[in-house]
Design an enzyme around this catalytic site. Structure first.
Site, PDB file in Angstrom:
ATOM      1  N   GLU A   1      28.738  68.853  46.018  1.00  7.77           N
ATOM      2  CA  GLU A   1      28.577  68.151  44.742  1.00  7.77           C
ATOM      3  C   GLU A   1      29.525  68.694  43.689  1.00  7.77           C
ATOM      4  O   GLU A   1      30.199  67.940  42.992  1.00  7.77           O
ATOM      5  CB  GLU A   1      27.120  68.284  44.262  1.00  7.77           C
ATOM      6  CG  GLU A   1      26.128  67.518  45.139  1.00  7.77           C
ATOM      7  CD  GLU A   1      24.678  67.836  44.792  1.00  7.77           C
ATOM      8  OE1 GLU A   1      24.406  68.151  43.615  1.00  7.77           O
ATOM      9  OE2 GLU A   1      23.830  67.774  45.695  1.00  7.77           O
TER      10      GLU A   1
ATOM     11  N   TYR B   1      21.132  73.696  51.414  1.00  4.60           N
ATOM     12  CA  TYR B   1      21.097  73.632  49.960  1.00  4.60           C
ATOM     13  C   TYR B   1      22.400  74.127  49.329  1.00  4.60           C
ATOM     14  O   TYR B   1      23.020  73.422  48.543  1.00  4.60           O
ATOM     15  CB  TYR B   1      19.899  74.448  49.445  1.00  4.60           C
ATOM     16  CG  TYR B   1      19.170  73.825  48.284  1.00  4.60           C
ATOM     17  CD1 TYR B   1      17.925  74.313  47.893  1.00  4.60           C
ATOM     18  CD2 TYR B   1      19.703  72.775  47.568  1.00  4.60           C
ATOM     19  CE1 TYR B   1      17.250  73.750  46.838  1.00  4.60           C
ATOM     20  CE2 TYR B   1      19.035  72.209  46.509  1.00  4.60           C
ATOM     21  CZ  TYR B   1      17.810  72.708  46.146  1.00  4.60           C
ATOM     22  OH  TYR B   1      17.132  72.159  45.090  1.00  4.60           O
TER      23      TYR B   1
END
Lengths: 242, 313
Positions: free
Chosen positions: A171, A164
């Site tokens: 990103e 995660y």
């Protein structure tokens, strides 16, 4: 979290049968859906590995898998529908936020800004997403078939701890790399004067998106951590109810 | 002189979650109301004023009303109630006044082009388009009307709401007001495409719906005698603006939607359209809830009525 108030109405036998057929159809669809998605992401993973082994570089990797990625990631929108109609017991908002952030990354960043498609950060989040989705969809598939191997359960509720944050880094770095190109091209932006009397600056929108990771990411991360404690250690967590 | 033997009740209040004994009241009058019991509980726990107390018969059950009388409840002479803290409360009047004053003031700041909003050469200038002045009057009128209604017209069935609501509500109203006002009063504002015709039609729609909305608020107020919390079915009155009650359960929302559609048409501004849409969605949710509770409470509720849009929604 949905809490149901039982007002004690007695279900008719006919209603019960209707419910049973509905949930059989739902289960069949969900099983098919999760198998298809597991297969799709496996295909993506293999295509990525094959490209890297053959070409030895990550440049051009995104373009080679772009169509498959767009198809399977966009199709995941139906999961919001699953939660909305109740055949999956997850919050519509949590699912919605997760799927929308994926759609956003694929269509509004990576797909539309060619210059950043060869960035390493793109490969980073693609690898993370692929590993996460294969684990997640195979977990759902095996759960629906009532045949869940422990290692899949272990993977789903442990890998995210590393994946995660790595995905978020990938990103954010990608969005950051895209900023100068967005500013220069003025894409997706609208300036005054115009007949709708509105303006929109995609550049500042992206900055706000990056900042929004600060409150949103911890919430999703701790949500997963709580799920993990409940599933793996059977801890009873007293949720704060309003 | 005649004797009346009164059986006093004993009331114990437990925490709904932990089941701890929080309070024990003896010699409680049988005709005591829950409201009075809340006051007594408040004395022993001053941090929990009555407005933030939820008293129930069952830990997971519904809250009892302040008007409920002790001896009419399904309890023995020793009544056990469960208490839940509703959190800090704020009065509806305070919330309404705050959330409506914001847009009024904020819009005017943009209208007068207060410094630091637009480029310095525009500070304290006025727009050359007359529709911008008209829009300011309409927007201000709308919120002044709302403030006056809050003070003099509305009769609230709940006294308070949770404190966090004021932050949520003010962000919504103040945020949208700023967003709209920025574009309407912008030096580069583009007036409506169809000019005077469009603006005139929009103004008529806006005023019609403002009067309509006010008429409904007055009609609803007159349904309820002062100080009471009773609910009755609203019906059309002599005022033609209330005849819409024949078709709609919550015409105040219908007229509100109409007002904002008028304002959108008048300003031809996308943020206004967006605000209208969001407001419409929220009001539809409220209207459907109100409609459902009317149907539950009144068996003879007129079947022709829809929640917010005649025949449609």
């Amino acid at each position: 979290m949905a809490s149901s108030e039982d007002d004690g109405t007695v279900e008719e036998k006919e209603n019960n049968n209707k419910k049973r057929t509905k949930s059989a159809v739902a289960t069949a669809w969900l099983t098919f859906y999760n198998i298809a998605m597991t297969a799709g992401w496996l295909v993506l993973a293999m295509a990525m590995m094959r490209f890297y082994i053959q070409k030895g570089t990550h440049k051009g990797l995104y373009r080679s898998i772009a169509r498959t990625l767009k198809f399977f990631q966009t199709f995941a929108l139906v999961e919001v529908g699953h939660c909305a109609i109740g055949i999956v017991r997850t919050s519509v908002i949590v699912t919605g936020v997760q799927v929308c952030s994926r759609i956003f990354m694929v269509w509004f960043i990576t797909n539309s800004i060619r210059q950043i498609q060869s960035e390493e950060s793109v490969i980073l989040f693609l690898v993370v997403w692929t590993m996460t989705e294969i684990t997640r969809y195979s977990y759902y598939t095996f759960s629906l078939l009532h045949h869940l191997p422990y290692f899949i359960k272990w993977a789903r509720y442990n890998l995210f701890i590393i994946l995660y944050p790595l995905g978020v880094i990938g990103e954010l770095m990608t969005i950051y790399a895209a900023l100068p190109f967005v500013r220069r091209s003025g894409m997706y932006s609208m300036r005054l004067p115009n007949m709708y009397n509105v303006s929109f600056d995609y550049y500042y929108c992206l900055i706000i998106v990056m900042l929004s990771y600060i409150p949103l990411f911890p919430q999703l991360y701790f949500h997963m951590l709580r799920q993990r404690r409940r599933v793996l250690h059977g801890e009873v967590i007293v949720e704060k109810d309003d | 002189m005649w004797h009346k033997s009164v059986v006093f009740f004993e009331v114990e209040i437990l925490d709904a979650k932990t089941k701890d004994k929080l309070c024990f009241l003896d010699k409680v009058e049988p005709n005591a109301t829950i409201g009075e019991i809340k006051s007594m509980f408040h004395k022993s726990h001053p941090q929990w004023y009555p407005a933030r107390q939820s008293i129930r018969l069952d830990p997971k059950g519904k809250s009892l009303k302040d008007e409920d009388v002790l001896q009419h409840l399904p309890v023995g002479t020793t009544a056990t109630f469960y208490f839940r803290d509703l959190g800090a409360q704020i009065s509806w009047v305070t919330v309404f006044l705050t959330e409506y004053t914001g847009p009024l003031v904020i819009y005017l700041m943009f209208y007068f082009r207060v410094p630091f909003i637009y480029a310095p050469k525009y500070d304290f200038t006025t727009s050359k388009h007359w529709v911008v002045h008209l829009a300011c009057m309409c927007h201000s009128f709308h919120y002044v009307k709302r403030l006056l209604e809050t003070l003099f017209v509305h009769r609230f069935s709940h006294g308070t709401m949770p404190l966090r609501n004021i932050f949520k509500n003010c962000t919504y109203y103040w945020g949208f007001a700023a967003w709209m006002a920025y574009y309407i009063n912008h030096p580069l504002y583009t007036p409506p495409i169809y000019g005077e015709q469009q603006i005139r039609l929009a103004l008529i729609v806006f005023l019609f719906c403002q009067i309509g909305n006010f008429s409904i608020h007055v009609a609803l107020r007159n349904l309820r005698p002062p100080g009471s919390k009773t609910r009755k079915i609203p019906y059309p009155t002599k005022n033609p603006f209330t005849w819409i009650f024949l078709l709609v359960s919550c015409p105040n929302y219908t007229y509100e939607l109409g007002s904002w559609l008028g304002f959108t048409l008048m300003t031809q501004c996308l943020p206004v359209a967006f605000f209208t849409l969001v407001g419409f969605i929220q009001m539809t949710v409220w209207a459907k809830g109100k409609h459902r509770s009317y149907l539950k409470e009144f068996r003879d509720y007129p079947p022709l009525r829809s929640p917010i849009l005649p025949f449609v929604l």
